[in-house]
Design an enzyme around this catalytic site. Sequence first.
Site, PDB file in Angstrom:
ATOM      1  N   ILE A   1       0.824  -1.220   0.000  1.00 21.48           N
ATOM      2  CA  ILE A   1       0.000   0.000   0.000  1.00 21.48           C
ATOM      3  C   ILE A   1       0.860   1.274   0.000  1.00 21.48           C
ATOM      4  O   ILE A   1       0.398   2.340  -0.409  1.00 21.48           O
ATOM      5  CB  ILE A   1      -0.968  -0.029   1.213  1.00 21.48           C
ATOM      6  CG1 ILE A   1      -2.184   0.834   0.962  1.00 21.48           C
ATOM      7  CG2 ILE A   1      -0.280   0.347   2.506  1.00 21.48           C
ATOM      8  CD1 ILE A   1      -3.315   0.595   1.971  1.00 21.48           C
TER       9      ILE A   1
ATOM     10  N   HIS B   1      12.835  -3.915  11.715  1.00 21.67           N
ATOM     11  CA  HIS B   1      11.941  -3.167  10.812  1.00 21.67           C
ATOM     12  C   HIS B   1      10.684  -3.913  10.409  1.00 21.67           C
ATOM     13  O   HIS B   1      10.076  -3.580   9.397  1.00 21.67           O
ATOM     14  CB  HIS B   1      12.703  -2.706   9.552  1.00 21.67           C
ATOM     15  CG  HIS B   1      13.930  -1.919   9.853  1.00 21.67           C
ATOM     16  ND1 HIS B   1      13.894  -0.618  10.321  1.00 21.67           N
ATOM     17  CD2 HIS B   1      15.240  -2.262   9.815  1.00 21.67           C
ATOM     18  CE1 HIS B   1      15.125  -0.195  10.537  1.00 21.67           C
ATOM     19  NE2 HIS B   1      15.965  -1.173  10.241  1.00 21.67           N
ATOM     20  N   GLN B   2      10.276  -4.915  11.194  1.00 24.89           N
ATOM     21  CA  GLN B   2       9.014  -5.595  10.871  1.00 24.89           C
ATOM     22  C   GLN B   2       7.866  -4.816  11.517  1.00 24.89           C
ATOM     23  O   GLN B   2       7.782  -4.719  12.736  1.00 24.89           O
ATOM     24  CB  GLN B   2       9.012  -7.044  11.378  1.00 24.89           C
ATOM     25  CG  GLN B   2       7.736  -7.799  10.991  1.00 24.89           C
ATOM     26  CD  GLN B   2       7.728  -9.239  11.506  1.00 24.89           C
ATOM     27  OE1 GLN B   2       8.489  -9.589  12.403  1.00 24.89           O
ATOM     28  NE2 GLN B   2       6.867 -10.057  10.940  1.00 24.89           N
TER      29      GLN B   2
ATOM     30  N   HIS C   1       6.038 -11.943   5.751  1.00 23.99           N
ATOM     31  CA  HIS C   1       5.799 -11.468   4.380  1.00 23.99           C
ATOM     32  C   HIS C   1       7.131 -11.154   3.721  1.00 23.99           C
ATOM     33  O   HIS C   1       8.040 -10.617   4.358  1.00 23.99           O
ATOM     34  CB  HIS C   1       4.889 -10.239   4.360  1.00 23.99           C
ATOM     35  CG  HIS C   1       5.327  -9.133   5.278  1.00 23.99           C
ATOM     36  ND1 HIS C   1       5.145  -9.182   6.648  1.00 23.99           N
ATOM     37  CD2 HIS C   1       5.963  -7.965   5.027  1.00 23.99           C
ATOM     38  CE1 HIS C   1       5.626  -8.090   7.198  1.00 23.99           C
ATOM     39  NE2 HIS C   1       6.144  -7.336   6.222  1.00 23.99           N
ATOM     40  N   PHE C   2       7.218 -11.497   2.456  1.00 20.79           N
ATOM     41  CA  PHE C   2       8.389 -11.194   1.646  1.00 20.79           C
ATOM     42  C   PHE C   2       8.054 -10.009   0.751  1.00 20.79           C
ATOM     43  O   PHE C   2       7.041 -10.025   0.048  1.00 20.79           O
ATOM     44  CB  PHE C   2       8.783 -12.391   0.772  1.00 20.79           C
ATOM     45  CG  PHE C   2       9.390 -13.522   1.545  1.00 20.79           C
ATOM     46  CD1 PHE C   2       8.603 -14.361   2.312  1.00 20.79           C
ATOM     47  CD2 PHE C   2      10.759 -13.739   1.507  1.00 20.79           C
ATOM     48  CE1 PHE C   2       9.164 -15.393   3.044  1.00 20.79           C
ATOM     49  CE2 PHE C   2      11.337 -14.768   2.234  1.00 20.79           C
ATOM     50  CZ  PHE C   2      10.539 -15.601   3.006  1.00 20.79           C
ATOM     51  N   HIS C   3       8.922  -8.993   0.774  1.00 22.19           N
ATOM     52  CA  HIS C   3       8.776  -7.862  -0.140  1.00 22.19           C
ATOM     53  C   HIS C   3       9.536  -8.193  -1.428  1.00 22.19           C
ATOM     54  O   HIS C   3      10.684  -8.654  -1.371  1.00 22.19           O
ATOM     55  CB  HIS C   3       9.441  -6.611   0.427  1.00 22.19           C
ATOM     56  CG  HIS C   3       8.885  -6.105   1.727  1.00 22.19           C
ATOM     57  ND1 HIS C   3       8.097  -4.984   1.812  1.00 22.19           N
ATOM     58  CD2 HIS C   3       9.033  -6.551   3.000  1.00 22.19           C
ATOM     59  CE1 HIS C   3       7.784  -4.758   3.083  1.00 22.19           C
ATOM     60  NE2 HIS C   3       8.350  -5.693   3.826  1.00 22.19           N
TER      61      HIS C   3
END
Length: 138
Positions: free
Chosen positions: A31, A92-93, A99-101
């Site tokens: 998003i 930084h989660q 989830h994988f970016h």
Amino acid sequence: MTDTVFGKIIRGEIPCNKVYEDEKVLAFLDINPLAEGHVLVVPKEAAETLDLLSDESAAAIGRVLPRLCRAVVAATGVKEYNVLENNGQGAHQAVPHVHFHIIPKPNSREGLGIGWPARGLEREAAASLARRIAGAIA
Ligand code: AMP
């Protein structure tokens, strides 16, 4: 395991820009993308961090991740990209559901910026550490 925004997306309670779905995996646009084509690849299993994910969900993610990377490259025309997976707030989660970016790197301004504070590796300490890690693999 707390309910998260990704749990709500997986259950269809809030919308997403879906790009892929199978029995164990959902992928959709981030998003707040770091670059056009920034996609999140999420196991439907509600594990908080990667070390808590089942082998089955991990395999399902691994099976589809390269295909999704190829699709992002094809759709954006950007050949370079990073795959990122954060575990824990200090790392930084922000959303406590694995989830994988997939983050295209179109130029030096967009995409992922990385700090990489590399240091040296002392031979004996390294050998001992490698043995400790190897011995901890379940
Ligand atoms: P991380 O810091 O690795 O936990 O990344 C969480 C990511 O989830 C961020 O890049 C957010 O922009 C993204 N995000 C949060 N809420 C949503 C949402 N409703 N739909 C899509 N992406 C989201």
